[in-house]
Scaffold this active site. Structure first.
Site, PDB file in Angstrom:
ATOM      1  N   TYR A  51     -70.639 -65.474  16.402  1.00  0.00           N
ATOM      2  CA  TYR A  51     -71.055 -65.322  15.538  1.00  0.00           C
ATOM      3  C   TYR A  51     -72.697 -64.095  15.145  1.00  0.00           C
ATOM      4  O   TYR A  51     -72.552 -63.968  14.087  1.00  0.00           O
ATOM      5  CB  TYR A  51     -71.693 -66.212  14.928  1.00  0.00           C
ATOM      6  N   PHE A  59     -75.632 -67.142   5.098  1.00  0.00           N
ATOM      7  CA  PHE A  59     -75.240 -68.818   5.439  1.00  0.00           C
ATOM      8  C   PHE A  59     -75.625 -68.533   7.166  1.00  0.00           C
ATOM      9  O   PHE A  59     -74.949 -70.010   7.444  1.00  0.00           O
ATOM     10  CB  PHE A  59     -74.204 -68.561   4.949  1.00  0.00           C
ATOM     11  N   ARG A  87     -53.584 -63.706   9.629  1.00  0.00           N
ATOM     12  CA  ARG A  87     -54.967 -64.091   8.361  1.00  0.00           C
ATOM     13  C   ARG A  87     -54.446 -64.203   6.672  1.00  0.00           C
ATOM     14  O   ARG A  87     -54.797 -65.141   6.398  1.00  0.00           O
ATOM     15  CB  ARG A  87     -55.330 -62.564   7.495  1.00  0.00           C
ATOM     16  N   THR A  93     -60.616 -66.532   2.878  1.00  0.00           N
ATOM     17  CA  THR A  93     -62.073 -67.809   3.799  1.00  0.00           C
ATOM     18  C   THR A  93     -62.458 -68.721   2.752  1.00  0.00           C
ATOM     19  O   THR A  93     -63.209 -69.648   3.532  1.00  0.00           O
ATOM     20  CB  THR A  93     -63.613 -66.269   3.524  1.00  0.00           C
ATOM     21  N   ARG A 104     -55.827 -72.594   5.048  1.00  0.00           N
ATOM     22  CA  ARG A 104     -56.737 -73.307   4.819  1.00  0.00           C
ATOM     23  C   ARG A 104     -57.219 -73.647   3.405  1.00  0.00           C
ATOM     24  O   ARG A 104     -57.471 -75.044   2.336  1.00  0.00           O
ATOM     25  CB  ARG A 104     -57.576 -72.194   4.234  1.00  0.00           C
ATOM     26  N   ASN A 114     -63.586 -73.612   6.932  1.00  0.00           N
ATOM     27  CA  ASN A 114     -62.990 -73.670   6.043  1.00  0.00           C
ATOM     28  C   ASN A 114     -61.663 -73.341   7.633  1.00  0.00           C
ATOM     29  O   ASN A 114     -60.789 -72.777   7.152  1.00  0.00           O
ATOM     30  CB  ASN A 114     -62.994 -72.426   5.660  1.00  0.00           C
ATOM     31  N   HIS A 117     -61.045 -70.484  12.427  1.00  0.00           N
ATOM     32  CA  HIS A 117     -60.996 -69.068  12.364  1.00  0.00           C
ATOM     33  C   HIS A 117     -60.006 -68.062  12.848  1.00  0.00           C
ATOM     34  O   HIS A 117     -59.094 -68.513  13.674  1.00  0.00           O
ATOM     35  CB  HIS A 117     -62.101 -68.763  13.586  1.00  0.00           C
ATOM     36  N   GLU A 128     -62.891 -61.202  21.096  1.00  0.00           N
ATOM     37  CA  GLU A 128     -63.411 -62.697  21.138  1.00  0.00           C
ATOM     38  C   GLU A 128     -62.927 -63.618  22.343  1.00  0.00           C
ATOM     39  O   GLU A 128     -63.025 -64.436  22.739  1.00  0.00           O
ATOM     40  CB  GLU A 128     -62.307 -63.122  19.327  1.00  0.00           C
TER      41      GLU A 128
END
Ligand code: UDP
Length: 139
Positions: A51, A59, A87, A93, A104, A114, A117, A128
């Site tokens: 991250y 956050f 997505r 999100t 979600r 949530n 990812h 990633e």
């Protein structure tokens, strides 16, 4: 990694709440093929690296604390138009804004916890996926 792939994590909240099976079912029913998968726990260093782009955001500390709070499932998924379609499958999100029926919407409790990812671009999907899996661990 080809651009028909994306990277996902089932986050600690969803794992702790017993949703691994249901989320994997939704992913497979959504037309995605699992090409790599592992069950692991991140530490401060690995979560911080993953991250890193969010390091300056308010956050960030809470996000790293949350993502290291328990095991996760990490996976590389394959489907045509994988990044965008995944997505759509997971939803916004903030789960209170996620479309009904999305992962979600069904399994997440808050904007930080949530449930899942999903990579936001082909470039990040490759970065990633390579972060979590060696070339011997993916098909
Ligand atoms: N996040 C958070 N608070 C916020 C925004 C994001 O805790 O106000 C966390 C949340 O877990 C999110 C992650 O940081 O999934 C990455 O944020 P991003 O905006 O990239 O959302 P995503 O791409 O995961 O939908």
């Amino acid at each position: 990694m080809a651009t028909n792939r994306t990277f996902t994590m089932i986050k600690p909240d969803a794992v702790a709440n017993g949703h691994i099976g249901a989320i994997l079912n939704d992913i497979i029913a959504g037309g995605f093929k699992i090409v790599a998968m592992k069950y692991i726990q991140l530490n401060e260093e690995t979560a911080g690296n993953f991250y890193g782009v969010h390091r300056e955001r308010p956050f960030y500390g809470e996000l790293v604390r949350f993502m290291t709070s328990g095991p996760i499932v990490a996976a590389i998924l394959e489907k045509e138009n994988a990044v965008e379609d995944f997505r759509t499958l997971i939803g916004a999100t903030d789960p209170s804004k996620a479309v009904e029926g999305t992962i979600r919407n069904k399994y997440a409790k808050s904007i930080d916890a949530n449930a899942v990812h999903g990579s936001d671009s082909d470039e990040n999907a490759a970065i990633e996926g390579n972060f979590f899996f060696s070339m011997f661990e993916r098909f």
